[in-house]
Enzyme design. Structure first.
Site, PDB file in Angstrom:
ATOM      1  NE  ARG A 228       0.750  11.354  -2.980  1.00 23.05           N
ATOM      2  CZ  ARG A 228      -0.331  11.057  -2.268  1.00 23.05           C
ATOM      3  NH1 ARG A 228      -1.374  10.481  -2.844  1.00 23.05           N
ATOM      4  NH2 ARG A 228      -0.380  11.325  -0.980  1.00 23.05           N
TER       5      ARG A 228
ATOM      6  CG  ASP B 199      -6.234   3.925  -0.569  1.00 21.12           C
ATOM      7  OD1 ASP B 199      -6.965   3.846   0.426  1.00 21.12           O
ATOM      8  OD2 ASP B 199      -5.082   4.373  -0.524  1.00 21.12           O
TER       9      ASP B 199
ATOM     10  CG  ASN C 220      -4.710   8.152  -4.365  1.00 19.60           C
ATOM     11  OD1 ASN C 220      -3.757   7.407  -4.592  1.00 19.60           O
ATOM     12  ND2 ASN C 220      -4.798   8.866  -3.264  1.00 19.60           N
TER      13      ASN C 220
ATOM     14  N   GLY D 114      -2.214  12.164   5.431  1.00 15.92           N
ATOM     15  CA  GLY D 114      -1.231  11.209   4.914  1.00 15.92           C
ATOM     16  C   GLY D 114       0.182  11.529   5.362  1.00 15.92           C
TER      17      GLY D 114
ATOM     18  CG  ASP E 204      -1.971   4.914   3.557  1.00 17.16           C
ATOM     19  OD1 ASP E 204      -1.871   5.228   2.349  1.00 17.16           O
ATOM     20  OD2 ASP E 204      -2.926   5.260   4.270  1.00 17.16           O
TER      21      ASP E 204
ATOM     22  CG  HIS F 200      -0.938   6.806  -1.823  1.00 18.77           C
ATOM     23  ND1 HIS F 200      -2.150   6.706  -2.483  1.00 18.77           N
ATOM     24  CD2 HIS F 200      -1.167   6.343  -0.570  1.00 18.77           C
ATOM     25  CE1 HIS F 200      -3.060   6.218  -1.648  1.00 18.77           C
ATOM     26  NE2 HIS F 200      -2.495   5.980  -0.475  1.00 18.77           N
TER      27      HIS F 200
ATOM     28  CG  HIS G 278      -2.000   1.044   1.184  1.00 18.91           C
ATOM     29  ND1 HIS G 278      -3.275   0.845   1.641  1.00 18.91           N
ATOM     30  CD2 HIS G 278      -1.982   2.330   0.743  1.00 18.91           C
ATOM     31  CE1 HIS G 278      -3.996   1.939   1.484  1.00 18.91           C
ATOM     32  NE2 HIS G 278      -3.221   2.869   0.946  1.00 18.91           N
TER      33      HIS G 278
HETATM   34  C1  NCD Z   1      -3.916   9.025   1.176  1.00 18.59           C
HETATM   35  C2  NCD Z   1      -3.244   9.884   0.135  1.00 18.59           C
HETATM   36  O1  NCD Z   1      -2.711  10.958   0.481  1.00 18.59           O
HETATM   37  O2  NCD Z   1      -3.257   9.505  -1.034  1.00 18.59           O
HETATM   38  N1  NCD Z   1      -3.929   9.693   2.444  1.00 18.59           N
HETATM   39  C3  NCD Z   1      -3.983   9.094   3.661  1.00 18.59           C
HETATM   40  O3  NCD Z   1      -4.117   9.802   4.659  1.00 18.59           O
HETATM   41  N2  NCD Z   1      -3.912   7.799   3.792  1.00 18.59           N
HETATM   42  C4  NCD Z   1      -5.283   8.728   0.676  1.00 18.59           C
HETATM   43  C5  NCD Z   1      -6.216   8.180   1.681  1.00 18.59           C
HETATM   44  O4  NCD Z   1      -6.201   6.969   1.902  1.00 18.59           O
HETATM   45  O5  NCD Z   1      -7.001   8.953   2.232  1.00 18.59           O
HETATM   46 ZN    ZN Z   2      -6.720   4.822   2.079  1.00 25.38          ZN
END
Ligand code: NCD
Ligand code: ZN
Length: 438
Positions: free
Chosen positions: A66, A154, A96, A326, A307, A64, A62
């Site tokens: 970007r 997500d 996302n 995040g 995450d 991101h 998991h």
């Molecule tokens: C995530 C993000 O910034 O893409 N942020 C987070 O706090 N985990 C997206 C999300 O899951 O809300």
């Molecule tokens: Zn999430």
């Protein structure tokens, strides 16, 4: 970080922990032309691995990255470099992005860029609905064929019952897991931190934990009816853990992950009002942290993730209420998992290795590679006794948004090997100033 190509390399005298074949012993690991070998040829490069753990390559399912679209926050290049520095040989990245990963073209683009960066494997997770808007399902078959390993909206949950039901059916047809960001916006809207004693003290609008639990409950119900693999993203409350525990006891194909930060920090941390204590799901009270640890230990929660959610300093620098949620995690994850589960006496490295290797790979159906002769080398090296201080300025990620800056941690990743490519985190050598026994 030092990257080199090694035709023949031996890690000498490390502790080999391999949950794929239930191995835990001190041994040499020999790699010739990128493959685990039984015999060392002449002119082999020898790395003294005494005191290190040599494990199968770690996967963070998991993150991101970007890209495409938000390259001021992170790129596939910087994010996968951060992953390698953090000891990961693979990551699965969330859709996302801008544009959203809801078409085969974007999935292909992410795969191509991941390969070009060549720091770790990059597995794309496709959206469940077009533009993650929760209304129209994506083309599951086309996205799976393009290389998506799972489906998730997500950042938001799929709220509409009939859309989620149809998603379960499609996911079953293509044999891919559905990963849900469990949150009913209708219940959580306006909340900026966990709804409870601390939010009341601070006067911050609270985010109702039932928004997470209610969606898990609904989804487990659908899973029971349709019988397709359901995975709970970043689980964070005691009740949520209990729901998954019961579903597993029933024999349903339900799995779950927990973030490193939800194993360590509580909502008390939000008293700092630092935007780096703001994330979704929010930090929870102590009892929830304890339940997440317990859930990991008894197998209710399958794996640990970061995450990793980089944001620019400008975006985060607008105060807690307005900052985007995040935090980054790739370069602190292994040490933080050790802090939460080993330093506390709850678990050992064998378990930690499992939570980052066999467990997430089984969930995603991705490469399954133990340290066995004849297999392509895919290794993570950890110095379990090294102490180091987190310094966000040394991160290879573009993101600096961590609540752990300045923390003293024990145990750090020292490198990865993927085939012939050796990545050593030289920046962290010289930190061996203290030794603790584990
Ligand atoms: C995530 C993000 O910034 O893409 N942020 C987070 O706090 N985990 C997206 C999300 O899951 O809300
Ligand atoms: Zn999430």
């Amino acid at each position: 970080m030092h990257i080199s190509q090694e035709q023949a390399i031996m890690f000498q005298g490390g502790r080999v922990i391999d949950p794929y074949c239930d191995r835990d012993e001190v041994a040499d690991v020999i790699v010739v032309d990128g493959t685990i070998a039984a015999k060392a040829p002449a002119n082999i490069k020898i790395i003294n691995a005494t005191g290190w753990i040599i494990a199968p390559g770690f996967l963070d399912m998991h993150v991101h990255l970007r890209e495409p679209g938000q390259t001021d926050k992170e790129t596939i290049e910087t994010g996968s470099q951060a992953a390698a520095a953090g000891g990961f040989t693979a990551v699965a990245c969330m859709p996302n992005t801008q544009p959203c990963m809801d078409t085969p073209d974007v999935i292909t683009q992410v795969i191509v860029q991941g390969r070009a960066a060549n720091h770790c494997a990059v597995y794309p997770i496709a959206a469940i609905t077009e533009n993650r808007a929760g209304r129209v399902l994506v083309d599951f078959r086309a996205l799976k064929d393009a290389g998506a390993v799972a489906f998730s909206d997500d950042g938001v949950g799929v709220e509409d019952d009939s859309v989620m039901r149809a998603a379960f059916e499609r996911a079953r047809q293509v044999g891919a897991p559905l990963i849900q960001h469990c949150e009913y916006k209708k219940m959580s809207d306006g909340g900026i931190m966990h709804l409870g004693k601390v939010s009341q003290q601070l006067g911050f609008p609270g985010l109702d934990p039932r928004s997470e639990e209610a969606m898990i409950e609904r989804d487990i119900d659908l899973c029971r009816q349709i019988g397709s693999h359901y995975h709970v993203a970043h689980i964070s409350t005691a009740k949520a853990v209990e729901l998954v525990r019961k579903a597993k006891a029933e024999g349903l194909p339900v799995t779950a992950e927990v973030c490193t930060h939800h194993l360590i920090l509580t909502d008390e941390a939000c008293k700092s009002a630092s935007p780096n204590t703001k994330m979704h799901p929010p930090l929870r009270p102590k009892a929830d942290v304890a339940a997440c640890r317990e859930g990991l230990l008894d197998g209710t929660i399958d794996c640990v993730v970061t995450d990793h959610a980089p944001h620019t300093e400008k975006e985060k620098g607008v105060g807690f209420p307005k900052a985007p949620p995040g935090i980054v995690g790739l370069e602190t994850a292994i040490s933080l998992a050790a802090r939460a589960m080993i330093d506390t006496g709850l678990a050992d490295w064998k378990k930690v290795v499992r939570w980052f290797t066999t467990a997430p790979n089984e969930i995603l159906g991705t490469v399954d590679r133990g340290i066995e002769v004849g297999k392509t080398a895919n290794l993570t090296m950890i110095d379990p006794q090294a102490t180091w201080k987190v310094d966000k300025h040394t991160f290879l990620s573009k993101g600096r948004n961590t609540p752990f800056d300045g923390w003293d941690l024990v145990g750090k990743p020292v490198g990865t090997l993927r085939g012939v490519q050796l990545t050593l985190s030289l920046t962290r050598q010289g930190n061996h100033n203290k030794t603790v026994t584990r």
